[in-house]
Enzyme design. Structure first.
Site, PDB file in Angstrom:
ATOM      1  N   ARG A 142      26.605  36.725  36.593  1.00  0.00           N
ATOM      2  CA  ARG A 142      27.468  37.963  36.918  1.00  0.00           C
ATOM      3  C   ARG A 142      29.091  38.061  36.943  1.00  0.00           C
ATOM      4  O   ARG A 142      29.507  38.914  36.694  1.00  0.00           O
ATOM      5  CB  ARG A 142      27.126  37.977  38.653  1.00  0.00           C
ATOM      6  CG  ARG A 142      27.287  39.460  39.191  1.00  0.00           C
ATOM      7  CD  ARG A 142      27.340  39.776  40.609  1.00  0.00           C
ATOM      8  NE  ARG A 142      28.468  39.164  41.103  1.00  0.00           N
ATOM      9  CZ  ARG A 142      28.714  39.481  42.640  1.00  0.00           C
ATOM     10  NH1 ARG A 142      27.986  40.351  42.998  1.00  0.00           N
ATOM     11  NH2 ARG A 142      29.586  38.592  43.046  1.00  0.00           N
ATOM     12  N   ARG A 193      21.947  36.131  44.259  1.00  0.00           N
ATOM     13  CA  ARG A 193      23.342  35.354  44.863  1.00  0.00           C
ATOM     14  C   ARG A 193      23.059  33.879  45.466  1.00  0.00           C
ATOM     15  O   ARG A 193      23.901  33.045  45.229  1.00  0.00           O
ATOM     16  CB  ARG A 193      24.261  36.048  45.872  1.00  0.00           C
ATOM     17  CG  ARG A 193      24.850  37.239  44.862  1.00  0.00           C
ATOM     18  CD  ARG A 193      25.512  38.039  46.065  1.00  0.00           C
ATOM     19  NE  ARG A 193      24.552  38.584  46.729  1.00  0.00           N
ATOM     20  CZ  ARG A 193      24.966  39.693  47.843  1.00  0.00           C
ATOM     21  NH1 ARG A 193      26.101  40.116  47.632  1.00  0.00           N
ATOM     22  NH2 ARG A 193      24.027  40.230  48.767  1.00  0.00           N
ATOM     23  N   TYR A 236      19.893  57.191  50.369  1.00  0.00           N
ATOM     24  CA  TYR A 236      21.195  56.643  49.770  1.00  0.00           C
ATOM     25  C   TYR A 236      21.852  57.980  49.335  1.00  0.00           C
ATOM     26  O   TYR A 236      22.866  58.169  49.182  1.00  0.00           O
ATOM     27  CB  TYR A 236      21.080  55.479  48.678  1.00  0.00           C
ATOM     28  CG  TYR A 236      20.849  54.253  49.194  1.00  0.00           C
ATOM     29  CD1 TYR A 236      21.716  53.405  49.807  1.00  0.00           C
ATOM     30  CD2 TYR A 236      19.352  53.691  49.245  1.00  0.00           C
ATOM     31  CE1 TYR A 236      21.643  52.166  50.189  1.00  0.00           C
ATOM     32  CE2 TYR A 236      19.171  52.392  49.732  1.00  0.00           C
ATOM     33  CZ  TYR A 236      20.171  51.791  50.361  1.00  0.00           C
ATOM     34  OH  TYR A 236      19.827  50.108  50.725  1.00  0.00           O
ATOM     35  N   ARG A 288      13.842  39.527  45.994  1.00  0.00           N
ATOM     36  CA  ARG A 288      15.323  39.138  45.566  1.00  0.00           C
ATOM     37  C   ARG A 288      15.539  37.896  45.127  1.00  0.00           C
ATOM     38  O   ARG A 288      16.382  37.283  45.467  1.00  0.00           O
ATOM     39  CB  ARG A 288      16.071  39.664  46.803  1.00  0.00           C
ATOM     40  CG  ARG A 288      16.388  40.960  47.390  1.00  0.00           C
ATOM     41  CD  ARG A 288      17.199  41.732  46.091  1.00  0.00           C
ATOM     42  NE  ARG A 288      17.327  43.095  46.810  1.00  0.00           N
ATOM     43  CZ  ARG A 288      18.537  43.443  47.066  1.00  0.00           C
ATOM     44  NH1 ARG A 288      19.495  42.732  47.658  1.00  0.00           N
ATOM     45  NH2 ARG A 288      18.881  44.691  47.698  1.00  0.00           N
ATOM     46  N   ASP A 305      18.181  47.424  39.605  1.00  0.00           N
ATOM     47  CA  ASP A 305      18.428  47.982  40.892  1.00  0.00           C
ATOM     48  C   ASP A 305      17.737  49.331  41.197  1.00  0.00           C
ATOM     49  O   ASP A 305      17.596  50.080  40.190  1.00  0.00           O
ATOM     50  CB  ASP A 305      19.992  48.148  41.520  1.00  0.00           C
ATOM     51  CG  ASP A 305      20.102  48.019  43.041  1.00  0.00           C
ATOM     52  OD1 ASP A 305      19.884  47.196  43.495  1.00  0.00           O
ATOM     53  OD2 ASP A 305      20.056  49.365  43.566  1.00  0.00           O
TER      54      ASP A 305
HETATM   55  O1  CP3 Z   1      15.441  39.709  42.225  1.00  0.00           O
HETATM   56  C1  CP3 Z   1      15.076  41.035  42.523  1.00  0.00           C
HETATM   57  O2  CP3 Z   1      14.230  41.078  43.400  1.00  0.00           O
HETATM   58  C2  CP3 Z   1      15.235  41.943  41.450  1.00  0.00           C
HETATM   59  C3  CP3 Z   1      16.427  42.672  41.468  1.00  0.00           C
HETATM   60  C4  CP3 Z   1      16.608  43.547  42.537  1.00  0.00           C
HETATM   61  C5  CP3 Z   1      17.858  43.978  43.089  1.00  0.00           C
HETATM   62  N1  CP3 Z   1      18.055  44.954  44.103  1.00  0.00           N
HETATM   63  C6  CP3 Z   1      19.255  43.252  42.629  1.00  0.00           C
HETATM   64  C7  CP3 Z   1      20.330  43.432  43.412  1.00  0.00           C
HETATM   65  C8  CP3 Z   1      15.756  44.501  43.304  1.00  0.00           C
HETATM   66  C9  CP3 Z   1      14.185  44.466  43.290  1.00  0.00           C
HETATM   67  C10 CP3 Z   1      16.666  45.280  44.138  1.00  0.00           C
HETATM   68  C11 CP3 Z   1      15.923  46.350  45.020  1.00  0.00           C
HETATM   69  C12 CP3 Z   1      16.924  47.162  45.851  1.00  0.00           C
HETATM   70  N2  CP3 Z   1      18.040  47.333  45.732  1.00  0.00           N
HETATM   71  C13 CP3 Z   1      16.421  47.619  47.217  1.00  0.00           C
HETATM   72  C14 CP3 Z   1      15.031  47.398  47.508  1.00  0.00           C
HETATM   73  C15 CP3 Z   1      14.568  45.979  47.770  1.00  0.00           C
HETATM   74  C16 CP3 Z   1      14.785  45.497  49.307  1.00  0.00           C
HETATM   75  O3  CP3 Z   1      15.656  44.348  49.538  1.00  0.00           O
HETATM   76  O4  CP3 Z   1      14.319  46.018  50.334  1.00  0.00           O
HETATM   77  C17 CP3 Z   1      17.434  48.110  47.808  1.00  0.00           C
HETATM   78  C18 CP3 Z   1      17.408  48.851  49.077  1.00  0.00           C
HETATM   79  C19 CP3 Z   1      18.379  48.218  47.002  1.00  0.00           C
HETATM   80  C20 CP3 Z   1      20.092  48.724  47.275  1.00  0.00           C
HETATM   81  C21 CP3 Z   1      20.947  47.646  46.923  1.00  0.00           C
HETATM   82  N3  CP3 Z   1      21.424  46.906  45.901  1.00  0.00           N
HETATM   83  C22 CP3 Z   1      21.816  47.165  48.090  1.00  0.00           C
HETATM   84  C23 CP3 Z   1      21.734  47.790  49.541  1.00  0.00           C
HETATM   85  C24 CP3 Z   1      22.657  46.178  47.597  1.00  0.00           C
HETATM   86  C25 CP3 Z   1      23.511  45.472  48.401  1.00  0.00           C
HETATM   87  C26 CP3 Z   1      23.196  44.382  49.137  1.00  0.00           C
HETATM   88  C27 CP3 Z   1      23.683  43.100  49.106  1.00  0.00           C
HETATM   89  O5  CP3 Z   1      22.854  42.096  49.330  1.00  0.00           O
HETATM   90  O6  CP3 Z   1      24.966  42.857  48.702  1.00  0.00           O
HETATM   91  C28 CP3 Z   1      22.247  45.919  46.276  1.00  0.00           C
HETATM   92  C29 CP3 Z   1      22.890  44.990  45.177  1.00  0.00           C
HETATM   93  C30 CP3 Z   1      21.910  44.106  44.632  1.00  0.00           C
HETATM   94  N4  CP3 Z   1      20.953  44.446  43.929  1.00  0.00           N
HETATM   95  C31 CP3 Z   1      22.286  42.906  44.539  1.00  0.00           C
HETATM   96  C32 CP3 Z   1      21.084  42.350  43.799  1.00  0.00           C
HETATM   97  C33 CP3 Z   1      21.090  40.852  43.287  1.00  0.00           C
HETATM   98  C34 CP3 Z   1      23.475  42.133  45.118  1.00  0.00           C
HETATM   99  C35 CP3 Z   1      24.545  42.335  44.021  1.00  0.00           C
HETATM  100  C36 CP3 Z   1      25.415  41.128  43.943  1.00  0.00           C
HETATM  101  O7  CP3 Z   1      26.479  40.912  44.850  1.00  0.00           O
HETATM  102  O8  CP3 Z   1      25.423  40.522  43.036  1.00  0.00           O
END
Ligand code: CP3
Length: 345
Positions: A38, A29, A153, A25, A75
């Site tokens: 964003r 943010r 999901y 990640r 994602d």
């Molecule tokens: O920097 C990186 O790692 C690359 C980008 C990346 C994102 N999601 C961007 C993202 C990666 C590799 C993921 C994978 C992902 N997405 C996983 C597996 C990784 C892990 O952390 O276990 C999962 C379970 C998801 C599903 C998902 N996407 C959730 C549950 C959420 C909301 C969580 C939150 O923190 O709000 C997301 C959104 C998401 N994916 C964000 C980002 C940067 C936050 C979105 C935002 O508000 O800008």
């Protein structure tokens, strides 16, 4: 001769001048520069769909915190979205699918295989663009969710604390769950193949919700599908390292098998244990508890501890799960610098 990538060499267990590091990640943010892009995109999914903007945020952690590899900005949930499930991100609540899968005809209606994988063109375009801009000595990591993590999901319709809907299916109608997992597996194989063909250097399979499955059932409902994906890719693309990240499965370490290169160790699994059980067979990645990033002292302490266990051999530094949004950027930089400092040869 192409410029060597330290990260790719380390994935194959080769000697490197220092131990490379990245953070799960890392594009997100905690970076004000990410928040600015964003805001420009309007919302998170628009950002995933726009190759120029997705490329920009992919590269930010390389320039700002100095990691050794970039991870594609996207994602895991774009996969079920393109299989025909309607994905949205509700502010403050995370991802949502409006029509979760409940029965066989829902599965039959999902778009599968090549047709679904071909719809993810914005991801492939993003990869191609990143590769024109990323320094040659840095690696680009592509990724997918594991079939199980994606299925949670697709069945629950959103994130869950109890997994009761998918577990009800696991124990009362396992054939139905296997049908979903098999359909997702076919899409993921082709999706990752297309990511490789578009230029990614390394694959990571995130099984973020591995710990929801009891150890006796973990192979049947998750690991064997991850191994199937890895074996499909390894046979065709042996030069592309594969990282498996099953989060929170210390009880499964004795049973880990499969043709892949790197095992991602989460923060709840002691690095010593992982090294003892898996270190000869796989390179290990990890595993600082991400909340240590709130304190520079706690960060240095963990980096030194991990280094004393791994001693710069068959190791990639990372967090044991994703960085949180309120971590100061300065502390993330400190983590990267410390990993490089302690491992420099
Ligand atoms: O920097 C990186 O790692 C690359 C980008 C990346 C994102 N999601 C961007 C993202 C990666 C590799 C993921 C994978 C992902 N997405 C996983 C597996 C990784 C892990 O952390 O276990 C999962 C379970 C998801 C599903 C998902 N996407 C959730 C549950 C959420 C909301 C969580 C939150 O923190 O709000 C997301 C959104 C998401 N994916 C964000 C980002 C940067 C936050 C979105 C935002 O508000 O800008």
């Amino acid at each position: 001769m192409p410029t060597p990538k330290i990260f790719v060499d380390a994935c194959f267990g080769k000697e490197t001048p220092y131990t490379p590091v990245w953070m799960m990640r890392q594009a997100g943010r905690y970076l004000p520069e990410y928040m600015a892009v964003r805001a420009q995109a309007g919302n998170f999914l628009n950002l995933c769909h726009n190759p120029e903007m997705a490329c920009e945020v992919t590269l930010q952690p390389i320039d700002i915190v100095g990691v050794d590899a970039a991870i594609l900005f996207s994602d895991i949930l774009v996969i079920p979205d393109e299989m025909g499930m309607d994905l949205s991100f509700v502010k403050g609540e995370g991802p949502k699918f409006s029509d979760p899968i409940t029965n066989e005809s829902d599965i039959d209606k999902l778009i599968g295989g090549e047709e679904a994988a071909s719809k993810l063109t914005y991801v492939y375009d993003t990869i191609k663009l990143i590769k024109t801009k990323l320094a040659e000595d840095k690696a680009l990591i592509g990724f997918t969710g594991s079939p199980w993590t994606l299925a949670t999901y697709m069945i629950e319709g959103q994130g869950t604390k109890t997994y009761n809907i998918c577990k009800k299916m696991m124990y009362s109608n396992p054939e139905l769950l296997h049908k979903i997992l098999a359909k997702v597996t076919e899409v993921v194989k082709l999706y990752m193949e297309k990511q490789i063909q578009s230029g990614i250097d390394v694959v990571q399979i995130f099984d973020s919700w591995a710990a929801a499955i009891e150890p006796n059932k973990y192979d049947e409902f998750s690991w064997k599908y991850m191994v199937e994906i890895a074996e499909y890719l390894k046979e065709k693309y042996p030069q592309t390292p594969i990282i498996m990240f099953p989060k929170g499965v210390p009880a499964f370490l004795d049973k880990v098998y499969g043709n892949f290169d790197v095992f991602g160790v989460d923060w709840s699994t002691p690095m010593e244990l992982a090294r003892e059980k898996l270190g000869d067979k796989y390179v290990l990645q990890g595993n600082m508890e991400p909340c240590r990033l709130y304190s520079k002292e706690a960060t240095t302490e963990a980096v030194e501890d991990i280094q004393s266990v791994m001693q710069g051999k068959r190791h990639i530094f990372n967090l044991g799960h994703g960085i949180l949004p309120d971590v100061p950027v300065e502390h993330a930089k400190h983590f990267i610098n410390e990993c490089h400092r302690v491992s420099k040869k």
